[in-house]
Design a protein around this motif. Sequence first.
Motif, PDB file in Angstrom:
ATOM      1  N   LYS A   1       0.889  -1.207  -0.096  1.00  0.00           N
ATOM      2  CA  LYS A   1      -0.023  -0.002  -0.150  1.00  0.00           C
ATOM      3  C   LYS A   1       0.878   1.244   0.046  1.00  0.00           C
ATOM      4  O   LYS A   1       0.318   2.320  -0.406  1.00  0.00           O
ATOM      5  CB  LYS A   1      -1.046  -0.008   1.286  1.00  0.00           C
ATOM      6  N   ASP A   2       1.946   1.172   0.419  1.00  0.00           N
ATOM      7  CA  ASP A   2       2.937   2.461   0.372  1.00  0.00           C
ATOM      8  C   ASP A   2       3.429   2.728  -1.232  1.00  0.00           C
ATOM      9  O   ASP A   2       3.621   3.853  -1.322  1.00  0.00           O
ATOM     10  CB  ASP A   2       4.436   1.876   1.100  1.00  0.00           C
ATOM     11  N   LYS A   3       3.194   1.948  -2.063  1.00  0.00           N
ATOM     12  CA  LYS A   3       3.581   2.332  -3.522  1.00  0.00           C
ATOM     13  C   LYS A   3       2.375   2.093  -4.457  1.00  0.00           C
ATOM     14  O   LYS A   3       2.074   2.801  -5.335  1.00  0.00           O
ATOM     15  CB  LYS A   3       4.540   0.997  -3.951  1.00  0.00           C
ATOM     16  N   TYR A   4       1.033   1.304  -3.985  1.00  0.00           N
ATOM     17  CA  TYR A   4       0.155   1.273  -4.970  1.00  0.00           C
ATOM     18  C   TYR A   4      -1.068   1.444  -4.064  1.00  0.00           C
ATOM     19  O   TYR A   4      -1.170   1.326  -3.017  1.00  0.00           O
ATOM     20  CB  TYR A   4       0.132  -0.430  -5.511  1.00  0.00           C
ATOM     21  N   THR A   5      -2.265   1.615  -4.919  1.00  0.00           N
ATOM     22  CA  THR A   5      -3.713   1.421  -4.495  1.00  0.00           C
ATOM     23  C   THR A   5      -4.022   0.318  -4.506  1.00  0.00           C
ATOM     24  O   THR A   5      -4.479   0.061  -5.558  1.00  0.00           O
ATOM     25  CB  THR A   5      -4.756   2.607  -5.024  1.00  0.00           C
ATOM     26  N   THR A   6      -4.171  -0.657  -3.672  1.00  0.00           N
ATOM     27  CA  THR A   6      -4.409  -1.954  -3.786  1.00  0.00           C
ATOM     28  C   THR A   6      -5.857  -2.164  -3.659  1.00  0.00           C
ATOM     29  O   THR A   6      -6.826  -1.492  -2.929  1.00  0.00           O
ATOM     30  CB  THR A   6      -3.744  -2.983  -2.586  1.00  0.00           C
ATOM     31  N   HIS A   7      -6.326  -3.381  -4.229  1.00  0.00           N
ATOM     32  CA  HIS A   7      -7.801  -3.633  -4.273  1.00  0.00           C
ATOM     33  C   HIS A   7      -7.601  -5.303  -4.128  1.00  0.00           C
ATOM     34  O   HIS A   7      -7.174  -5.949  -4.782  1.00  0.00           O
ATOM     35  CB  HIS A   7      -8.538  -3.341  -5.682  1.00  0.00           C
ATOM     36  N   PHE A   8      -9.166  -5.779  -3.504  1.00  0.00           N
ATOM     37  CA  PHE A   8      -9.068  -7.367  -3.379  1.00  0.00           C
ATOM     38  C   PHE A   8     -10.709  -7.645  -3.683  1.00  0.00           C
ATOM     39  O   PHE A   8     -11.477  -6.584  -3.387  1.00  0.00           O
ATOM     40  CB  PHE A   8      -8.678  -7.468  -2.062  1.00  0.00           C
ATOM     41  N   LEU A   9     -10.873  -8.709  -3.980  1.00  0.00           N
ATOM     42  CA  LEU A   9     -12.118  -9.315  -4.303  1.00  0.00           C
ATOM     43  C   LEU A   9     -13.055  -8.915  -3.225  1.00  0.00           C
ATOM     44  O   LEU A   9     -14.107  -8.465  -3.261  1.00  0.00           O
ATOM     45  CB  LEU A   9     -12.036 -10.741  -4.559  1.00  0.00           C
TER      46      LEU A   9
END
Length: 567
Positions: free
Chosen positions: A490-498
């Motif tokens: 999350k420090d580098k990307y906007t994370t998404h999960f199902l």
Amino acid sequence: MLGRSSLSRSGSFRPENLGQNALAMIGNLCFTLFVLGVVIFTIIAATYQPEDPLFHPSTKITNFLVSDSNATFVSDNTVAKTGEDLVPFNQTDLTGVLNVTDVSVPASATGEEAPVECEGDINTSIDCKDPDIFHLMMTYAIEYFKDIHFYRFGKPVAGSNSSTCDMAWRFRPKDGKAAGFYKDYRRFVILRSEKCNFTVTGVGEYHTGVNARKKKRNQKGGFEKNRPGKGNTAVAALPVFGEDVNDTLPVVESEGSFRRGKYLIYSGGGDRCKNMNHYLWSLLCALGEAQYLNRTLVMDLTICLSSIYTSSNQDEEGKDFRFYFDFEHLKESASVLDQNQFWTDWTKWQKKDRMGLHLVEDFRVSPMKLSDVKDSLVMRKFGSVEPDNYWYRVCEGETESVIQRPWHLIWKSKRLMEIVSEITSKMNWDFDSVHVERGEKAKNTQLWPNLASDTSPESLMSSLRDKIEDGRNLYIATNEPDTSFFDPLKDKYTTHFLDDYKSLWDENSEWFSETTKLNGGNPVDFDGYMRVSVDTEVFLRGKKQIETFNDLTSDCKDGVNTCSAST
């Protein structure tokens, strides 16, 4: 002199000629081997056909499905391939993309020329049928949604109040590789200035323009279709996701219609509760035979879900075909009947109309031998001994070159694909994806010695550094149950999960409401197969797609020493 052999007097065997003879013999032998090699190579080149990973000969599929080998190969029973997956991308009809230059912008929107009749209250209701409003909304949509291609716009209709209009369109993501189109309908907020210039000030989320959602016209309820004859091939259509689904069961319209029909039914067998690939391989054999015989396939629409997809780790009966596949497309493309409906009508009319039954109890009786059967019903009855009681055995041997499995008839559930579309739309179709497989494979260090370490957060950060730009939306498709495991990303990307989108299938969702209705009022579990199906389809719509076994680890997908076989 007289005691010498007669051979010694032959000139060819004189000592001075032996070297030349040996060289000549060696040369002749080499030439012979060369010619033989060329002939063998020519034969192989002329007859060799590369293996298609999906269309294996039936014998190979049989060996794969029934094998209980202790080798390191572990079969991948995740998401089954369906018809839309097999449409070559370069054959998809992608002509007719609409650009801003194709839309004439109204003068009242640009402010270049205000209408002469510009009078009255600026709060007067927007006329959504006005062509200028239509052009304004199309232009705004094309400029606002930069990551999709537009193919068709529906005419705007009034929204929820005097300043809103709803409009629908058909589109595809610009970087989309999967065949098919999508439908969206959204609500636009439009304001009018004192000079009567119109401006779009906002647009709603995915499927908010409900007034532009067209209901499908009532379809014919009968089961009879114009079926392709022997040797004919059907034209592959493309799915459109986002439209209303009408997967009600086909019905027999009259006794006469039922009496005229010819039917095929598969009964019993060992296919039940197997993985979904096995189920489809057998079902498509039955569909292929029905089409060859020009008969209606009588289907059992209940599915036993294999334990590999269930949270209870037990096989679960009572699942509906329509939970997983597009029955609307199937019933519109082929002649099928639900078996409960069929047996009700058969009991009612069979004796009265003297409808005959032809029973087949040996899978080796080929469809070609049944083509002249006049009886109304052909029933294939399968025994209890595996693997000879698998339905797909019918399509082996000589039948394999005659019966073509109609893959184009089986599409994924549009309800599940609607969830996929909504998830991707929430990321504005602008995201990258990574598949991180862990679970049991990561625990099995004998078959996958490096997987656990190669998919650790630290290793993922290192592997993705040169592949995914900082700040990007990153969808992580994974079987890791604890998504906090990926928090360092999350420090580098906007994370998404199902599970970030579980509201799309919870008790307040449209999916829950529709599947509960299909299930006779009983709630439907969003099971393991549905989860992995949606997770995989979202992953496949990422602009960049990073695979576990191709990009993150040197381990082989199917275990130690199987990389060459996997590829």
